[in-house]
Design a protein around this motif. Structure first.
Motif, mmCIF file in Angstrom:
data_model
loop_
_atom_site.group_PDB
_atom_site.id
_atom_site.type_symbol
_atom_site.label_atom_id
_atom_site.label_comp_id
_atom_site.label_asym_id
_atom_site.label_seq_id
_atom_site.Cartn_x
_atom_site.Cartn_y
_atom_site.Cartn_z
ATOM 1 N N ALA A 273 0.831 -1.204 0.000
ATOM 2 C CA ALA A 273 0.000 0.000 0.000
ATOM 3 C C ALA A 273 0.867 1.257 0.000
ATOM 4 O O ALA A 273 0.565 2.235 -0.696
ATOM 5 C CB ALA A 273 -0.920 -0.016 1.216
ATOM 6 N N ARG A 276 2.316 1.744 -3.480
ATOM 7 C CA ARG A 276 1.295 2.242 -4.420
ATOM 8 C C ARG A 276 1.089 3.750 -4.239
ATOM 9 O O ARG A 276 0.920 4.480 -5.215
ATOM 10 C CB ARG A 276 -0.026 1.491 -4.217
ATOM 11 C CG ARG A 276 -0.054 0.096 -4.819
ATOM 12 C CD ARG A 276 -1.479 -0.420 -4.965
ATOM 13 N NE ARG A 276 -2.157 -0.543 -3.674
ATOM 14 C CZ ARG A 276 -2.096 -1.626 -2.894
ATOM 15 N NH1 ARG A 276 -1.364 -2.673 -3.268
ATOM 16 N NH2 ARG A 276 -2.758 -1.668 -1.759
ATOM 17 N N ARG A 277 1.114 4.194 -2.991
ATOM 18 C CA ARG A 277 0.893 5.620 -2.719
ATOM 19 C C ARG A 277 2.091 6.447 -3.177
ATOM 20 O O ARG A 277 1.923 7.510 -3.793
ATOM 21 C CB ARG A 277 0.649 5.826 -1.230
ATOM 22 C CG ARG A 277 0.236 7.268 -0.889
ATOM 23 C CD ARG A 277 -0.192 7.372 0.548
ATOM 24 N NE ARG A 277 0.923 7.127 1.458
ATOM 25 C CZ ARG A 277 0.785 7.006 2.771
ATOM 26 N NH1 ARG A 277 -0.420 7.057 3.321
ATOM 27 N NH2 ARG A 277 1.843 6.809 3.536
ATOM 28 N N HIS A 280 2.306 6.244 -7.079
ATOM 29 C CA HIS A 280 1.053 6.508 -7.783
ATOM 30 C C HIS A 280 0.664 5.319 -8.668
ATOM 31 O O HIS A 280 0.301 5.500 -9.845
ATOM 32 C CB HIS A 280 1.156 7.797 -8.616
ATOM 33 C CG HIS A 280 1.373 9.021 -7.797
ATOM 34 N ND1 HIS A 280 1.277 10.284 -8.311
ATOM 35 C CD2 HIS A 280 1.719 9.209 -6.488
ATOM 36 C CE1 HIS A 280 1.523 11.188 -7.376
ATOM 37 N NE2 HIS A 280 1.808 10.540 -6.257
ATOM 38 N N ALA A 283 -4.697 1.050 -8.196
ATOM 39 C CA ALA A 283 -5.181 0.271 -7.051
ATOM 40 C C ALA A 283 -5.258 -1.213 -7.408
ATOM 41 O O ALA A 283 -5.499 -1.588 -8.555
ATOM 42 C CB ALA A 283 -6.561 0.789 -6.626
#
Length: 288
Positions: A273, A276-277, A280, A283
């Motif tokens: 997670a 991913r943040r 970018h 999801a």
């Protein structure tokens, strides 16, 4: 006339971190042999009172010639230090990665380092010298599309762990450095390589990866540009070569300790997670 200085070989010293390491050690009174691949780089390091070695670590003939040249100079006193620094960074989506590109990544970062270490070990044994291997914090926390580089550094780390135990009875110490964010011209090379890679993506799969891949590379390299200067790693190399009781592993560079802690303690789902943040990334989809 016999040279009274300690002697060290630094591979991959044409530019960036390797050049900074060679320059720092030379300034500290070492006789530095700098492995470079081009004559123009050889002339540049020679102008800085550093002895160049034409050395592509993937070429057996050049590795042997470098060993002979160093041995002729140091004689029975042997070699005080070897810094296994040469390396390249490959980023690709694993599904599309050409196997020849993957082989070359390992040929330079793993096989080449072993070849150089094997070649110089007799001289290091004679001097009870030290081997400093340049790994990466990425061997603890791999990023998407960075699998080829991370895998090569993880393999190099495992080999270094074994080597440290194998040569300890001979008085040879082995140290692994794990740099994090370091700002060098290699950043530009990675971005250029990413653009060339996208051109090679199969047309039917390009839309699946291209935007995410280029965006990840751009953000990762922006973090590298904001990283520590190469001299920070050079200082850690000097410490590893001269400390009375060196550590088995040194973390160095911006965010190195933070990233090591995240890789060690944060659960995998939380790591995914976080990545991913930061990069970018799209999801994750659940089952349909």
């Amino acid at each position: 006339m016999e040279c009274g200085k300690p002697h060290v070989v630094v591979t991959g010293a044409s530019t960036g971190i390797g050049r900074a390491r060679a320059a720092r050690l030379a300034a500290a009174g070492w006789h530095v042999f700098a492995g470079v691949r081009r004559d123009v780089d050889a002339r540049a390091v020679e102008a800085a009172a550093i002895t160049p070695l034409i050395l592509d670590v993937t070429r057996e003939d050049q590795v042997k010639a470098a060993v002979v040249a160093v041995e002729e100079h140091v004689g029975p006193a042997g070699l005080t230090g070897l810094v296994d620094n040469a390396g390249i960074g490959v980023t690709w989506p694993l599904e599309l990665l050409p196997l020849e590109t993957l082989r070359h990544q390992f040929e330079v970062n793993v096989v080449g380092q072993v070849a150089v270490t094997q070649g110089f070990l007799p001289l290091l044994r004679a001097a009870r010298g030290r081997i400093v291997v340049i790994g990466s914090i990425g061997d603890r926390m791999s990023i998407p599309f960075g699998g080829p580089l991370g895998a090569s550094k993880a393999a190099l780390g495992a080999l270094t762990e074994s080597l440290r135990q194998e040569v300890a009875p001979f008085g040879v110490r082995v140290v692994l450095l794990a740099p994090a964010s370091i700002h060098t011209e290699a950043v530009d090379k990675v971005e250029q390589g990413a653009r060339r890679a996208v051109e090679q993506f199969p047309a039917e799969l390009r839309d699946l990866y291209a935007d995410t891949y280029l965006g990840m590379v751009a953000r990762a390299m922006a973090r590298e540009r904001a990283g520590s200067p190469p001299e920070v790693v050079a200082a850690t190399v000097a410490k590893a070569l001269t400390a009375r009781r060196p550590r088995a592993r040194y973390l160095t560079g911006k965010d190195a300790r933070l990233l090591a802690a995240v890789g060690r303690w944060l659960p995998i789902r939380a790591q995914d997670a976080l990545r991913r943040r930061i990069f970018h990334l799209p999801a994750q989809r659940g089952p349909s």
